[in-house]
Design an enzyme around this catalytic site. Structure first.
Site, PDB file in Angstrom:
ATOM      1  N   ARG A  46      13.598 -43.355 -40.941  1.00 22.55           N
ATOM      2  CA  ARG A  46      14.074 -41.545 -40.449  1.00 22.55           C
ATOM      3  C   ARG A  46      15.286 -41.667 -41.751  1.00 22.55           C
ATOM      4  O   ARG A  46      15.667 -40.479 -41.829  1.00 22.55           O
ATOM      5  CB  ARG A  46      14.130 -41.383 -39.309  1.00 22.55           C
ATOM      6  N   TYR A  98      15.861 -13.085 -43.714  1.00 22.73           N
ATOM      7  CA  TYR A  98      14.560 -13.929 -42.738  1.00 22.73           C
ATOM      8  C   TYR A  98      14.761 -14.036 -41.146  1.00 22.73           C
ATOM      9  O   TYR A  98      15.554 -14.150 -40.662  1.00 22.73           O
ATOM     10  CB  TYR A  98      14.897 -14.998 -43.532  1.00 22.73           C
ATOM     11  N   ASP A 170      21.136 -18.711 -48.645  1.00 20.38           N
ATOM     12  CA  ASP A 170      19.419 -19.172 -49.050  1.00 20.38           C
ATOM     13  C   ASP A 170      18.907 -18.670 -50.210  1.00 20.38           C
ATOM     14  O   ASP A 170      18.808 -17.377 -50.544  1.00 20.38           O
ATOM     15  CB  ASP A 170      19.453 -18.366 -47.851  1.00 20.38           C
ATOM     16  N   LYS A 195       7.885 -22.425 -49.701  1.00 13.28           N
ATOM     17  CA  LYS A 195       7.509 -21.792 -50.650  1.00 13.28           C
ATOM     18  C   LYS A 195       8.095 -22.005 -52.147  1.00 13.28           C
ATOM     19  O   LYS A 195       7.003 -22.340 -52.729  1.00 13.28           O
ATOM     20  CB  LYS A 195       8.863 -20.443 -50.702  1.00 13.28           C
TER      21      LYS A 195
HETATM   22  C1  PLP Z   1      10.316 -19.280 -45.087  1.00 16.50           C
HETATM   23  C2  PLP Z   1      11.754 -18.840 -45.198  1.00 16.50           C
HETATM   24  C3  PLP Z   1      12.738 -19.348 -44.091  1.00 16.50           C
HETATM   25  C4  PLP Z   1      12.069 -20.657 -43.444  1.00 16.50           C
HETATM   26  O1  PLP Z   1      11.997 -22.039 -43.956  1.00 16.50           O
HETATM   27  P1  PLP Z   1      10.506 -22.499 -43.221  1.00 16.50           P
HETATM   28  O2  PLP Z   1      10.176 -23.524 -44.274  1.00 16.50           O
HETATM   29  O3  PLP Z   1       9.721 -21.670 -43.139  1.00 16.50           O
HETATM   30  O4  PLP Z   1      10.904 -22.906 -42.014  1.00 16.50           O
HETATM   31  C5  PLP Z   1      14.287 -19.596 -44.549  1.00 16.50           C
HETATM   32  N1  PLP Z   1      15.038 -18.452 -45.383  1.00 16.50           N
HETATM   33  C6  PLP Z   1      13.917 -17.708 -45.725  1.00 16.50           C
HETATM   34  C7  PLP Z   1      14.623 -16.749 -47.035  1.00 16.50           C
HETATM   35  C8  PLP Z   1      12.266 -17.656 -46.387  1.00 16.50           C
HETATM   36  O5  PLP Z   1      11.816 -17.129 -46.552  1.00 16.50           O
END
Ligand code: PLP
Length: 380
Positions: A46, A98, A170, A195
């Site tokens: 961890r 998001y 982000d 993504k």
């Molecule tokens: C998908 C996404 C998240 C969350 O991420 P996960 O890996 O699904 O937990 C946060 N911010 C944006 C812009 C996203 O597209």
């Protein structure tokens, strides 16, 4: 070193025991010690894992940061950042956000006494209007989902610095290939590596990158204390994914541009949202802070009804109807009924999210095939 070289080499050393060129998946929970405390820097998985370490170093390098921390998902990364705050602290957030981020802020952290103010950050002067002595953090998403608005990171950073606030961006939609927020003055960058970084729709993963050793130390404490860590297999998949980020992103951008321009000339399409258009409201800001405009496109039909959108969504064959984005395969989605379905219709329309708005995550297939697929789906 240039980004394209860092993507291949950063953080990755030949394995010390075998010389394996690719970082092995260290699928272990613990590490043997010669005597109590006599170990090789690894005690429990961890806390530390060599596969995760290699990925963290690679991520720090490609975002021009000094430290990166990996988490089990983008949301686990967001959760860790929020744990830097205390009850009573205030956060100023982009209002075009998001959905999962909006949910964790309003449904999880609001009840622990953290206060969130949502503002339209296309105009950064709105940030100062919401500021109080308790403000600690500005949280920006750019480009936004699904309206693809662009926020001026440098302008936000100027405000953050003047008030000694943290600025988190982000950067999931742009990826480090198109945009490096730390270079514009952000203090933290967050990714859903699910993504573009992973890029193959085969892993859920998140990370935070920073230039501050102090922030990194606090986040590493939270990472270990709260335990939202990714497994080594998932770290491996992201590490492998980022080795082709540049070649994938190049094609995402090329295909995105072709499809955006084609859609704009389509008689059944009313509006196309893509920050590469010269008449996009913040195109100048996009040009300044981004190196390309990516493969995320939204469009609204002239026949602005859910049923009309539904016809398109169910007829495409190459574009799969699914949530998520950033993978090699093209996806199509309907925010009004999928990702943003929980927002009341009036509120949604007021924020510019039309009933027939369709979002595309353009993949890296042949653009002509993708256009033919959209053509037969949209009809005339
Ligand atoms: C998908 C996404 C998240 C969350 O991420 P996960 O890996 O699904 O937990 C946060 N911010 C944006 C812009 C996203 O597209």
């Amino acid at each position: 070193m240039k980004l394209d070289t860092k993507l291949i080499h950063a953080g990755v050393e030949p394995d010390p025991t075998t010389g394996a060129i690719m970082t092995p998946i260290y699928q272990t929970s613990t590490y043997v010690q010669a005597a109590p405390g006599d170990h090789k820097g690894y005690e429990y998985a961890r806390t530390q894992n060599p596969t995760r370490n290699a990925l963290q170093q690679a991520l720090a390098a490609i975002e021009n940061g000094t430290h990166a921390l990996c988490f089990a998902s983008g949301m686990a990364a967001t959760d860790a950042v929020m744990r830097l705050l205390e009850p009573g602290d205030e956060v100023i957030v982009s209002n075009d956000l998001y959905g999962g981020t909006y949910r964790i802020f309003t449904k999880v952290f609001a009840k622990y006494g953290i206060v969130f103010h949502f503002v339209d950050m296309r105009d950064p002067t709105q940030i100062e209007a919401k500021m109080s002595p308790n403000t600690k953090l500005i949280w920006v998403e750019t480009p936004t989902n699904p309206l693809l608005s662009v926020v001026d990171i440098e302008a936000c950073a100027t405000i953050a610095r003047a008030h000694q606030l943290e600025l988190l961006v982000d950067n999931t939609f742009a990826s480090p290939y198109l945009q490096n927020p730390l270079d514009w003055g952000a203090t933290m960058v967050l990714h859903s590596a699910t993504k573009y970084l992973g890029g193959h729709s085969d892993v859920v993963h998140g990370c935070v990158i920073t230039n501050s050793a102090e922030t990194a130390e606090k986040l590493a404490f939270i990472q270990n204390a709260c335990g939202g860590v990714p497994g080594p297999q998932d770290c491996f998949l992201v590490l492998r994914g980022i080795k082709t980020l540049h070649v994938r992103m190049q094609r995402h951008c090329e295909n995105g541009e072709k499809i955006a321009r084609w859609l704009r000339n389509h008689p059944a399409v009313q509006q196309v949202l893509w920050c590469g258009f010269e008449d996009h409201p913040n195109h100048d800001v996009a040009r300044k802070q981004m190196r390309g405009f990516g493969g995320m496109i939204s469009f609204v039909l002239k026949d602005d009804r859910m049923e009309a959108a539904n016809q398109v969504l169910t007829r495409t064959k190459l574009f799969s109807l699914a949530e998520s984005l950033g993978g090699v395969e093209s996806l199509i989605g309907h925010p009004a009924s999928m990702t943003h379905g929980s927002i009341p219709r009036e509120e949604r329309i007021k924020n510019g999210l039309a009933d027939s708005l369709i979002r595309l995550s353009v993949g890296i297939e042949d653009a002509d095939d993708l256009i033919a697929d959209l053509e037969q789906a949209i009809g005339s």
